[in-house]
Design a protein around this motif. Sequence first.
Motif, mmCIF file in Angstrom:
data_model
loop_
_atom_site.group_PDB
_atom_site.id
_atom_site.type_symbol
_atom_site.label_atom_id
_atom_site.label_comp_id
_atom_site.label_asym_id
_atom_site.label_seq_id
_atom_site.Cartn_x
_atom_site.Cartn_y
_atom_site.Cartn_z
ATOM 1 N N ASP A 207 64.327 8.424 81.300
ATOM 2 C CA ASP A 207 65.215 7.860 82.325
ATOM 3 C C ASP A 207 66.589 8.542 82.319
ATOM 4 N N ARG B 39 57.739 23.270 78.419
ATOM 5 C CA ARG B 39 56.667 22.887 79.338
ATOM 6 C C ARG B 39 56.594 23.779 80.565
ATOM 7 N N LYS C 276 58.403 14.550 69.760
ATOM 8 C CA LYS C 276 57.788 13.596 70.695
ATOM 9 C C LYS C 276 58.823 13.151 71.736
ATOM 10 N N ALA D 9 56.764 1.829 66.088
ATOM 11 C CA ALA D 9 56.394 2.436 67.374
ATOM 12 C C ALA D 9 57.195 1.815 68.509
ATOM 13 N N TYR E 62 61.956 6.783 73.431
ATOM 14 C CA TYR E 62 61.191 7.762 74.208
ATOM 15 C C TYR E 62 61.289 7.459 75.709
ATOM 16 N N ALA E 63 61.203 6.191 76.059
ATOM 17 C CA ALA E 63 61.321 5.832 77.472
ATOM 18 C C ALA E 63 62.735 6.106 77.978
ATOM 19 N N THR F 201 58.626 13.230 75.973
ATOM 20 C CA THR F 201 58.810 12.191 76.988
ATOM 21 C C THR F 201 60.029 12.488 77.864
ATOM 22 N N ASP G 45 59.141 13.852 81.096
ATOM 23 C CA ASP G 45 58.762 12.927 82.177
ATOM 24 C C ASP G 45 59.954 12.667 83.097
ATOM 25 N N ASN H 63 59.359 3.860 70.939
ATOM 26 C CA ASN H 63 59.026 3.829 72.367
ATOM 27 C C ASN H 63 60.262 3.553 73.227
ATOM 28 N N HIS I 68 53.420 -0.696 64.191
ATOM 29 C CA HIS I 68 53.662 -1.031 65.600
ATOM 30 C C HIS I 68 55.128 -1.358 65.855
ATOM 31 N N ALA J 130 59.870 15.282 85.630
ATOM 32 C CA ALA J 130 58.798 15.061 86.609
ATOM 33 C C ALA J 130 59.231 14.065 87.678
#
Lengths: 347, 347
Positions: B314, B50, B252, B302, B309-310, B256, B259, B306, B299, B262
């Motif tokens: 962190d 990135r 993927k 997912a 990914y989160a 994340t 982030d 997720n 889902h 960031a």
Amino acid sequence: MADDGTPTNSLTDVPGFRVGHAHRAGDGALTGVTVVLAPEGGAVAAVDVRGGGPGTRETDALDPRNLVQRVDAVLLTGGSAFGLDAAGGVVGWLEERGRGFRVGAEPSQVVPVVPAAALFDLGRGGDWKARPDAALGRDAADAATDAPVAQGNVGAGTGAVVGGLKGGIGTASVRLPSGATLGAVVAVNAVGSAVDPATGELYAARFGRPGEFPDLRAEPSAPSTADEGPSLNTTLVVVATDTTLTKAQAQKLAGTAHDGLARALRPVHLLSDGDTVFVLASGARPLPLPEGDPAFAVHLEAGALNELYAAAADTVTRAIGHAVLAADSVGEFSSFRDKCTNQPNCG
Amino acid sequence: MADDGTPTNSLTDVPGFRVGHAHRAGDGALTGVTVVLAPEGGAVAAVDVRGGGPGTRETDALDPRNLVQRVDAVLLTGGSAFGLDAAGGVVGWLEERGRGFRVGAEPSQVVPVVPAAALFDLGRGGDWKARPDAALGRDAADAATDAPVAQGNVGAGTGAVVGGLKGGIGTASVRLPSGATLGAVVAVNAVGSAVDPATGELYAARFGRPGEFPDLRAEPSAPSTADEGPSLNTTLVVVATDTTLTKAQAQKLAGTAHDGLARALRPVHLLSDGDTVFVLASGARPLPLPEGDPAFAVHLEAGALNELYAAAADTVTRAIGHAVLAADSVGEFSSFRDKCTNQPNCG
């Protein structure tokens, strides 16, 4: 900007850009669309899709390798994939005005390229079938103005939610030391939270200018659980600037703008978000290059671009904060202000 | 992890992974390398670049469309593009052990694919020509261990700086409710700052577990100016997990994880940063799927992804905080602890 030229902390501070909202609320509907219109002649455009569940239209045309350089409008829409039909209304509106990618001998022979992205708000007003259509897209184009962008439960943010609170539209802008202006409009609709669970503060408030964010704190809302069924969302962003950028530079700008999402929303960019950032660069003013050793020309240009790239992230963060502050409670979705606990007049 | 199995908040809490540092400091040198070794049999690997000024090797092999599925090691190196030669030492070390992508009838006929990324630290020790080489890469592989990862001025972080302060190596890990473990090692070397100018606090400290970060604050350092010549940096990350992921899912996850950069560094992902995240997924345990309505199978998967990914974002944020806290002052580069102002025993 305001009539006297004073910046209003709104995307429309960027000269030549107009924003229009249209929405349907009531009778089962709770959705809408937001159009960003470029100045006459269009703007260099780019997109960066970082969410895992995107719904988009005309994004491939924006690849830096591809033909179209400039577009006249970008559409943000509710209604998930169904809502992408609203772009057709904007396409028709532009065609009638002879605006679009010229493809024939007659000036009227244009193909308007209207990149669009959708967020998930199906059923939030009660009627699963109430979605934006071409007529609503046309309404938003008709409504577009260079006045300060209306925020909260308007346009594409009408049915938006964020981490269990009501989401909505937000905007912000910045005038850079170089003289360039950059603005953002966001439709905040995230699985993640805009509120720091440790303090109840908006994550975005930490990145505000002095006095920009009030000291409001709220009890963190309970995270949604898998038992409630699929959680689907998507935060959509348009960043506009009057700087001259190539398509590739605009795409890099879209990338750093996503850092603004990361700072204001946590978690973000999940499979259940379709987070998408568009960039529109009108090119009304050249990229302002600082003076320095010509041997470092590439670094001088990088410095000017870095200023813009960093500003995009910060402006998006602030716009997200404004969206959550401006939102009003609707039905089961409480606003941040109505959840606020540390001020007598929070709401 | 520790001998008794207690997590140590380190990448090596992920079963089977080992980390080795090697560096050169003194006599004009201030640089090094860090190797992450996958368990025997390798790990599914991915990368997301990135930053705008990357220096990488063997990243195209990681594209989900391409042949190689698993790799045995990833190398982070100082020395900018020159330092990429250090990967050759790791390649040789793996070949001698018959580890790599099998390409011939004999078990020894392997091609070790060692993805690598470089950060800019040229001249920070005084000698512009002092850079990591293949011998240093081999030293790091020899030194690799499953002990808690050493932090601060070690390995690829030896010559790292961050927003005018000394940078370095940091690590963190998390055990997820599902039972999966995820860990990160970072080499923090950013143009942007790790310190919030409004409070003097580490950005990352806001995302720590209770008690994880001490209450240390420092005067923000002055941002570097263009007059000083080009400012070049790059933050490098390896995220490891014992979960089973496809190459695309791992990519993927790398996205994340950015982030996390960031939130801990601002600005970030500039043209002067080559920010790169690698992911290694050993597949020692299946992706843990929650129970639920089979109609929502996609889902449910997912949701499990997720969570991962989160957690990647962190964990990277926390590892960056650890890196800045662990760094020691060197030459003109003061550490955060030595700049600390709110505690008598800051340093």
